[in-house]
Design an enzyme around this catalytic site. Structure first.
Site, mmCIF file in Angstrom:
data_model
loop_
_atom_site.group_PDB
_atom_site.id
_atom_site.type_symbol
_atom_site.label_atom_id
_atom_site.label_comp_id
_atom_site.label_asym_id
_atom_site.label_seq_id
_atom_site.Cartn_x
_atom_site.Cartn_y
_atom_site.Cartn_z
ATOM 1 N NE ARG A 183 -3.454 -2.798 0.629
ATOM 2 C CZ ARG A 183 -3.939 -3.506 1.652
ATOM 3 N NH1 ARG A 183 -3.211 -3.670 2.747
ATOM 4 N NH2 ARG A 183 -5.126 -4.066 1.566
ATOM 5 C CG ASP A 212 -3.258 -5.741 -1.374
ATOM 6 O OD1 ASP A 212 -4.329 -5.631 -2.000
ATOM 7 O OD2 ASP A 212 -3.205 -6.129 -0.188
ATOM 8 C CG HIS A 283 -6.137 -8.311 -1.037
ATOM 9 N ND1 HIS A 283 -6.412 -6.968 -0.865
ATOM 10 C CD2 HIS A 283 -6.883 -8.966 -0.114
ATOM 11 C CE1 HIS A 283 -7.287 -6.819 0.130
ATOM 12 N NE2 HIS A 283 -7.590 -8.013 0.610
ATOM 13 C CD GLU A 347 -10.045 -8.042 3.477
ATOM 14 O OE1 GLU A 347 -10.581 -7.470 4.434
ATOM 15 O OE2 GLU A 347 -9.112 -7.522 2.822
ATOM 16 C CE1 TYR A 438 -4.969 -7.988 12.139
ATOM 17 C CE2 TYR A 438 -5.895 -6.425 10.580
ATOM 18 C CZ TYR A 438 -5.430 -7.699 10.875
ATOM 19 O OH TYR A 438 -5.427 -8.672 9.910
ATOM 20 C CG ASP A 440 -4.249 -1.221 10.724
ATOM 21 O OD1 ASP A 440 -4.522 -1.983 11.682
ATOM 22 O OD2 ASP A 440 -4.749 -1.353 9.587
ATOM 23 C CD1 TRP A 488 -3.360 -4.699 8.931
ATOM 24 C CD2 TRP A 488 -2.454 -5.179 6.951
ATOM 25 N NE1 TRP A 488 -3.398 -6.063 8.763
ATOM 26 C CE2 TRP A 488 -2.856 -6.386 7.549
ATOM 27 C CE3 TRP A 488 -1.851 -5.246 5.689
ATOM 28 C CZ2 TRP A 488 -2.683 -7.631 6.956
ATOM 29 C CZ3 TRP A 488 -1.681 -6.486 5.081
ATOM 30 C CH2 TRP A 488 -2.097 -7.665 5.717
ATOM 31 C CD GLU A 490 -4.893 -0.572 4.295
ATOM 32 O OE1 GLU A 490 -4.023 -0.709 5.208
ATOM 33 O OE2 GLU A 490 -5.693 -1.472 3.976
#
Ligand SMILES: [Zn+2]
Length: 551
Positions: A183, A212, A283, A347, A438, A440, A488, A490
């Site tokens: 990302r 990704d 992804h 996902e 997590y 993030d 992560w 993003e």
């Protein structure tokens, strides 16, 4: 059975911090007299006196297998002290030496455990394997004054180590973090800095999310188009307004194979395994932008410029997709010695597969019930390939849907249910639930916090995590390899962002996966984190301060 998983011992508390975490500022006033090792060692016995580093201090290695660890220790000591530290072999312990030894009979401490003894005359660090000695060196690093972390010579510091004995070994084998250069690309020089810090806290697995929908970040010699096309996107979501594009072309950003080799070698010297993640079947848009024939519809596609989940995934009905995946994995396995190869698996929307004639033919031919079983087919096929090469497949817990592949290890992220299901079936598991791992997620409330993906995960909650679910039997619990914190990418706009989201939560996770569960004490931990802030200041890390203030 791992000695450290089962042992019940008296833990000698090293800090008398009997206070609420909120009042640490006053209660930790005598920090300099305390011992602040993170993660907390299994057993510490303090003694009178100090060892002082002098001009004569040498690193004495008792085995050729410890040359690299010895040199590493010398490199830690030299810059700040300005002393040149010899690394030499000698059978005679002499005054002023730091002695590194292997003793294969110390099996009860496992491959990563160590004994540490400091007297006024010398320091000895003993492990059954070099990894254990290396972790003893990290403990030594944390026992020295924080200025030892300086890359420039510091005048006026007396380089002392308190006299004590430590017996220590980790509770879990997998003590991991994840970075996401797909990302937001992370330069090689920063990755190695991150590895250095992981080693300080005895973390030993770094998963790199290399591919990704928004980017393909690893050079593949057989398919140069992957990075020629797949490492560039038109724009990215705007900081502070994720629904809008920033209008700035992004890339080309990727690691060459030489750079990957450098990262892997650097990590290996610090006993960190780099686990590559190549996402499939979802992804995967970056690959389909380069090669539209890998998708169900044939494209054409553009690189995704928003975060989120992409409906276009690899076509599971096309054998060319499996040839492509195997070609990529062959180069990946050549670069990464890690036993575990992460294939993502999360996902993957089934919209395209449900409509794709090729995927439907595959479902019929293989006698599969539906698209979920088709995903299981996909993962099984890749699992078989990786297993045939002596590697092990690991994937996010969606790989359980439609039946888990025989050799698969599961990384449980959507809570712990997936981990419980996998361990119950005899599969190994790494715990990484969003609820506790997590990184993030925001770690504080209020406007002063940087933009986060969502969620709330304060330090205390990470610290309180218990990776072994009560629902599992003692035998099933043996399948829990450890836990991993995921940073992560993003909203990690800069390395400073990565550091802010990672620390001190990574310290909390380090203690979760290293120290005995019964020894955990948040107030005591906070005390050590507070002292540790000075060390991170010297290293130059943009951690989140305990009082919530930004640096
Ligand atoms: Zn298809």
């Amino acid at each position: 059975m791992n000695f450290c998983r089962t042992m019940v011992r008296v833990i000698v508390s090293t800090a008398a911090c009997f206070f609420s975490a909120l009042s640490f500022a006053t209660a930790c006033s005598s920090l300099d007299q305390e011992i602040h090792v993170i993660p907390k060692p299994v057993k510490i016995e303090t003694a009178e006196g100090k060892f002082v580093l002098t001009e004569k201090t040498a690193v004495i290695i008792k085995s050729r297998d410890l040359i690299d660890v010895g040199r590493y220790l010398a490199e830690i000591i030299e810059p700040a002290t300005g002393k040149r530290v010899k690394v030499e072999s000698s059978w005679f312990p002499r005054s002023g030496g730091i002695v590194l030894r292997l003793d294969r009979s110390l099996k009860e401490l496992g491959d990563e455990g160590y004994l540490f003894r400091c007297t006024p005359r010398w320091i000895t660090i003993t492990g059954a394997r070099p990894a254990g000695v290396f972790y003893g060196v990290q403990t030594l690093r944390q026992l020295l004054p924080v200025e030892i972390e300086s890359k420039q010579k510091i005048e006026g510091v007396v380089w002392t180590v308190p006299c004590l004995s430590i017996e220590d070994c980790p509770r879990f084998k997998w003590r991991g973090l994840l970075l996401d250069p797909a990302r937001r690309f992370i330069a090689k020089d920063y990755i190695v800095k991150y590895i250095d810090l992981m080693a300080l806290y005895k973390l030993n697995h770094l998963q790199l999310h290399l591919t990704d929908d928004q980017g393909w970040r690893i050079e593949i010699k057989k398919y140069p188009r992957l990075t020629e096309v797949g490492s560039i996107r038109k724009e990215s979501p705007m900081p502070g307004n994720r629904k809008q594009g920033d209008g700035k072309p992004y890339g080309p950003f990727f690691y060459t194979q030489d750079q990957i080799r450098e990262i892997v070698a650097y990590a290996a010297k610090r006993f960190v395994t780099i686990v590559p993640e190549i996402e499939m079947p979802g992804h995967s848009l970056a690959a389909s932008v380069a090669f539209p024939e890998l998708s169900c519809t044939g494209g054409p596609f553009e690189m995704r410029t928003k975060w989120g989940i992409e409906p276009d995934i690899y076509c599971a009905g096309n054998d060319r997709v499996f040839d492509f995946v195997q070609d990529v994995l062959i180069e990946v396995m050549d670069l990464f010695p890690s036993t575990f190869i992460h294939i993502g698996g999360d996902e993957a929307p089934k919209d395209r597969w449900n409509k794709c004639p090729k995927c439907q033919v595959r479902i019929q031919k293989e006698g599969l019930k539906d698209a979920h079983e088709l995903q299981s087919y996909f993962v099984r096929r890749v699992d078989k390939f990786l297993t045939s090469k002596g590697r092990r497949l690991i994937g996010w817990d969606e790989i359980l849907e439609g039946g888990v592949a025989p050799g698969a290890t599961v990384m449980s992220w959507r809570g712990i249910k997936g981990g419980i299901a996998a361990a119950s079936e005899g599969h190994d598991v790494v715990m990484s639930p969003t609820t506790h791992c997590y990184f993030d997620y925001a770690q504080g409330k209020g406007d002063s916090e940087p933009e986060a993906i969502g969620g709330f995960l304060p330090l205390e909650k990470v610290y309180g995590y218990e990776p072994l679910p009560d629902q599992l039997s003692a035998d099933q619990k043996k399948h829990i390899l450890g836990a991993q914190g995921n940073v992560w990418g993003e909203y990690m706009w800069t390395p400073q962002n990565i550091e802010y989201f990672s620390y001190p939560r990574a310290c909390a996770l380090a203690e979760v996966v290293w120290s005995p569960a019964k020894a955990k004490n948040f107030a005591d931990f906070v005390c050590r984190v507070k002292a540790n802030e000075k060390r991170l200041d010297v290293i130059g890390i943009n951690y989140r301060k305990l009082d919530g203030q930004r640096k």
